[in-house]
Design an enzyme around this catalytic site. Structure first.
Site, short mmCIF file in Angstrom:
data_model
loop_
_atom_site.label_atom_id
_atom_site.label_comp_id
_atom_site.label_asym_id
_atom_site.label_seq_id
_atom_site.Cartn_x
_atom_site.Cartn_y
_atom_site.Cartn_z
N TYR A 57 -6.40 2.15 2.14
CA TYR A 57 -6.19 1.60 0.81
C TYR A 57 -7.34 0.67 0.42
O TYR A 57 -7.83 -0.11 1.23
CB TYR A 57 -4.87 0.80 0.75
N ASN B 227 -3.17 15.84 -45.60
CA ASN B 227 -4.04 16.05 -44.43
C ASN B 227 -3.25 16.34 -43.16
O ASN B 227 -2.22 15.72 -42.91
CB ASN B 227 -4.91 14.81 -44.20
N LYS C 38 -3.70 3.81 -12.20
CA LYS C 38 -2.55 3.81 -13.11
C LYS C 38 -2.97 3.90 -14.57
O LYS C 38 -2.30 4.54 -15.37
CB LYS C 38 -1.69 2.56 -12.85
N THR D 217 -12.64 37.24 -33.37
CA THR D 217 -13.55 36.92 -32.28
C THR D 217 -14.78 36.36 -32.96
O THR D 217 -15.17 36.84 -34.04
CB THR D 217 -13.93 38.14 -31.41
N HIS D 218 -15.36 35.32 -32.38
CA HIS D 218 -16.50 34.62 -33.00
C HIS D 218 -16.15 34.12 -34.40
O HIS D 218 -17.02 34.01 -35.25
CB HIS D 218 -17.74 35.52 -33.07
N SER E 228 -4.24 11.04 -48.74
CA SER E 228 -5.57 10.44 -48.82
C SER E 228 -5.51 9.23 -49.74
O SER E 228 -4.87 9.28 -50.79
CB SER E 228 -6.55 11.48 -49.37
N GLN F 2 -5.94 0.56 -7.64
CA GLN F 2 -5.10 -0.01 -8.69
C GLN F 2 -5.46 0.59 -10.07
O GLN F 2 -4.63 0.67 -10.95
CB GLN F 2 -5.29 -1.53 -8.71
N LYS G 279 -4.64 15.49 -52.02
CA LYS G 279 -4.69 15.95 -50.63
C LYS G 279 -3.47 15.67 -49.77
O LYS G 279 -2.78 14.67 -49.92
CB LYS G 279 -5.92 15.33 -49.94
N ASN H 128 0.82 -1.22 0.00
CA ASN H 128 0.00 0.00 0.00
C ASN H 128 0.86 1.27 0.00
O ASN H 128 0.60 2.20 -0.76
CB ASN H 128 -0.95 0.00 1.20
N GLU I 28 -5.19 16.94 -36.12
CA GLU I 28 -6.52 16.37 -35.88
C GLU I 28 -6.49 15.37 -34.74
O GLU I 28 -7.42 15.29 -33.92
CB GLU I 28 -7.05 15.71 -37.15
N1 ARG Z 1 -1.38 -3.62 -7.44
C1 ARG Z 1 -1.84 -2.87 -6.32
C2 ARG Z 1 -2.20 -1.45 -6.78
O1 ARG Z 1 -1.85 -1.11 -7.86
C3 ARG Z 1 -0.75 -2.78 -5.31
C4 ARG Z 1 -1.23 -2.64 -3.92
C5 ARG Z 1 -1.88 -3.87 -3.48
N2 ARG Z 1 -2.23 -3.82 -2.11
C6 ARG Z 1 -3.04 -4.72 -1.57
N3 ARG Z 1 -3.29 -4.58 -0.31
N4 ARG Z 1 -3.56 -5.71 -2.26
O2 ARG Z 1 -2.84 -0.71 -6.09
#
Ligand code: ARG
Length: 463
Positions: A328, A296, A336, A166-167, A288, A333, A294, A121, A301
């Site tokens: 926690y 592009n 990420k 503007t606009h 294109s 998780q 063309k 954690n 974009e």
């Molecule tokens: N893979 C977990 C995460 O990304 C790590 C922490 C896991 N902790 C736990 N008590 N299971 O958050």
């Protein structure tokens, strides 16, 4: 001695926490709960462990031999990671588990001491902080480069007069450089925001453990110092439960993507045959499959298009946190995915867009004479006429000319002096876009001299 003490791993099939379990995890559980996206945290995870074992030795929780064994194993893993030679296994629940498993393979049972006074954690919170602090510094460098490119183009076009809109209607004359600098200032603030976010990122959560600290004499300050973080947590629960550092990072990234998206939209618009202000290099446009003529502006974009999902990342990350009880929870998780996606997108967008702008040729078209209408009104204001009265006089003149299908620069001396008694014959001179721009004296306004002083200021901030 238990199996756990003999080996870094334990349990029916080698899971780290297997001692508590009599059955192996179901495949469905594994497929659902394991997230391999954290593998990119490998290097920072090992760096945290290196600092952690040094602290454990300093406070007497490891003797010198144990420390050296752990350190050499971690160094070997760091080398494997750097060489791209670290092998993850299907049984690795996450990057932290994988490192501990590998350490056991390399140095044997003493690897079981690595997790002393630590939990995944505090470990995962640390890893993400260290990762983002370094990613943030890379983004800052990329921003610096992008701003420098915008500044160079602005300098080349300090005297190229275009319409400011503007606009999306032609409004006033400005140097094209003034428009580029508008984006440079936005990006400079994004760079500052990243710098400020890094201050809040560099707070070490290591030593918070599972959430309440430890009965062991841990020294979080030493860990923080070793990894180069100026501070460590004040509250162990806050340390493992909070992800506002990640929300802030992703917000800054999203805001920056929004700025790039607006610049991208500008470039798309300017590259149309209707505008004709810019030609992109072949190397930075795509063709294109159907229309032979063309080229592009796909980079621009896609900067615009990809900004959308980065805005979604901000929302996803906030939503993950909003209903969580302390401290926690595995929900975290999911942080990420948003963080990596947002940061990767910004990195690629900055790289591609910087190239597109740097290799483009800008050849802006001059504005219509209407962009001087305000200057004409301000001529009267300079002679003491109330602005509202001047506005009405020029507005009425415009209505008449437009009705006759004429542009402002077709006005005659007689028509002008008839529009308001305050006008003098010589005022026809005001109906000239470059004269309008040169006469602009208000600080920060759209004039060549302002462009030059902004450039000086901007480059001081960048240096
Ligand atoms: N893979 C977990 C995460 O990304 C790590 C922490 C896991 N902790 C736990 N008590 N299971 O958050």
């Amino acid at each position: 001695m238990s199996a756990a003490a003999n080996n870094a791993v334990s349990g029916p099939d080698g899971r780290l926490w297997g001692g508590r379990f009599e059955e192996a995890p179901a495949d469905a559980l594994w497929r659902f709960t394991v997230d391999t996206s954290d593998r990119r945290l490998l290097a920072v995870d090992v760096a945290g462990s290196q600092a952690h074992v040094a602290m454990l030795r300093d406070v007497g929780l490891l003797d010198a031999a144990e420390h050296d064994a752990l350190r050499s194993g971690l160094d070997a893993i760091a080398a494997e990671a750097a060489a791209g030679a670290f092998d993850f296994e299907p049984g690795d629940e996450d990057v932290h588990t994988a490192v501990e498993r590998r350490l056991g393979e390399l140095i044997g049972p003493v690897a079981g001491k690595l997790h002393t006074g630590r939990s995944r954690n505090d470990q995962v919170a640390f890893d993400l902080r260290l990762y983002l602090a370094s990613a943030g510094r890379q983004r800052i460098e990329q921003l610096r480069e992008m701003i420098a490119i915008l500044a160079d183009v602005a300098e080349q076009h300090a005297d190229s007069i275009v319409a400011a809109y503007t606009h999306l209607q032609q409004a006033q004359a400005v140097p094209l450089g003034h428009q580029f600098l508008a984006y440079a200032w936005m990006l400079l603030r994004d760079k500052e925001r990243l710098e400020q976010a890094i201050v809040r990122l560099e707070v070490s959560p290591l030593g918070a453990g599972a959430g309440a600290g430890s009965s062991l004499p841990l020294d979080p300050a030493r860990v923080a110092e070793r990894v180069g973080f100026p501070r460590y947590f004040d509250n162990s629960i806050d340390a493992v439960a909070s992800r506002d550092f990640a929300s802030e990072y992703v917000f800054v990234v999203a805001q920056c993507m929004v700025h790039l998206s607006r610049l991208a939209e500008e470039l798309v618009l300017w590259s149309t045959s209707e505008f004709g202000w810019v030609t992109f290099a072949d190397s930075h446009t795509t063709g294109s499959s159907a229309l032979p003529h063309k080229k592009n502006p796909d980079i621009a974009e896609l900067v615009r298009g990809k900004a959308a999902s980065v805005l979604g990342d901000v929302m996803a990350l906030l939503a993950v946190q909003k209903g969580l009880p302390l401290a926690y929870n595995r929900d975290l998780q999911e942080d990420k995915r948003s963080v990596f996606h947002a940061d990767d997108t910004l990195s690629l967008a900055l790289e591609a867009l910087a190239g597109m702008v740097a290799t483009a040729t800008f050849h802006p078209a001059p504005p219509t004479a209407w962009v001087t209408a305000l200057d004409l009104a301000e001529t009267l204001v300079g002679r003491g006429v109330p602005f509202r009265e001047a506005h009405a006089a020029v507005g009425a003149l415009a209505t008449r000319l437009v009705g006759e299908g004429r542009a402002l620069d077709s006005v005659t001396v007689a028509e002008l002096t008839a529009a308001h008694v305050g006008f003098e014959p010589d005022d026809l001179r005001c109906i000239d876009a470059s004269g309008s721009v040169a006469a602009r004296v208000s600080p920060g306004g759209g004039s060549p001299s302002s462009v030059h002083s902004q450039l000086e200021q901007l480059r001081t901030y960048l240096a």
